[in-house]
Design a protein around this motif. Structure first.
Motif, PDB file in Angstrom:
ATOM      1  N   LYS A   1       0.831  -1.209   0.000  1.00 19.21           N
ATOM      2  CA  LYS A   1       0.000   0.000   0.000  1.00 19.21           C
ATOM      3  C   LYS A   1       0.867   1.262   0.000  1.00 19.21           C
ATOM      4  N   ALA A   2       1.885   1.291   0.838  1.00 20.50           N
ATOM      5  CA  ALA A   2       2.782   2.451   0.899  1.00 20.50           C
ATOM      6  C   ALA A   2       3.571   2.590  -0.397  1.00 20.50           C
ATOM      7  N   ARG A   3       3.999   1.462  -0.963  1.00 16.55           N
ATOM      8  CA  ARG A   3       4.764   1.487  -2.215  1.00 16.55           C
ATOM      9  C   ARG A   3       3.902   2.025  -3.360  1.00 16.55           C
ATOM     10  N   THR A   4       2.649   1.601  -3.409  1.00 12.49           N
ATOM     11  CA  THR A   4       1.731   2.089  -4.442  1.00 12.49           C
ATOM     12  C   THR A   4       1.493   3.585  -4.291  1.00 12.49           C
ATOM     13  N   LYS A   5       1.312   4.030  -3.060  1.00  9.06           N
ATOM     14  CA  LYS A   5       1.103   5.460  -2.817  1.00  9.06           C
ATOM     15  C   LYS A   5       2.355   6.263  -3.179  1.00  9.06           C
ATOM     16  N   ALA A   6       3.528   5.726  -2.900  1.00  6.15           N
ATOM     17  CA  ALA A   6       4.775   6.419  -3.245  1.00  6.15           C
ATOM     18  C   ALA A   6       4.876   6.597  -4.756  1.00  6.15           C
ATOM     19  N   ALA A   7       4.550   5.558  -5.498  1.00  8.08           N
ATOM     20  CA  ALA A   7       4.583   5.647  -6.962  1.00  8.08           C
ATOM     21  C   ALA A   7       3.601   6.707  -7.455  1.00  8.08           C
ATOM     22  N   LYS A   8       2.409   6.724  -6.879  1.00  7.01           N
ATOM     23  CA  LYS A   8       1.412   7.723  -7.284  1.00  7.01           C
ATOM     24  C   LYS A   8       1.881   9.137  -6.972  1.00  7.01           C
TER      25      LYS A   8
END
Length: 96
Positions: free
Chosen positions: A13-20
């Motif tokens: 979840k954090a990795r996806t948010k970082a990419a966004k």
């Protein structure tokens, strides 16, 4: 300034948010956990704060590297340096 953002974030979840956040800031994905683009100092600072809020400082890693255009053009690209499906012509133009 040209900015590289690289990260190793454990939670999906954090990795996806970082990419966004990187993409929303105007950076282009050049590898799965590597982004490149041009940001102002204020944009870089804002992105840095956003990423700090997402990560677990005990386990995750985020690197934000500023680079001049001249330094970028001196970068050696070996093999399949970029994921061709992810890199835009705009990013390729920074190198040549």
């Amino acid at each position: 300034m040209i900015i590289w953002v690289l990260y190793d974030i454990g939670k999906d979840k954090a990795r996806t948010k970082a990419a966004k956040r990187c993409q929303q800031a105007g950076l282009y994905r050049v590898q799965f956990s590597c982004f490149l683009g041009t940001l102002t100092q204020n944009q870089k600072d804002t992105l840095q704060l956003q990423l700090e809020e997402l990560i677990d400082e005990e386990t995750d890693k985020v690197y934000i590297f500023p680079m001049s255009r001249g330094e970028l053009q001196q970068t050696a690209l070996l093999g399949q340096a970029f994921d061709k499906k992810l890199v835009t012509d705009e990013i390729r133009a920074l190198f040549f």
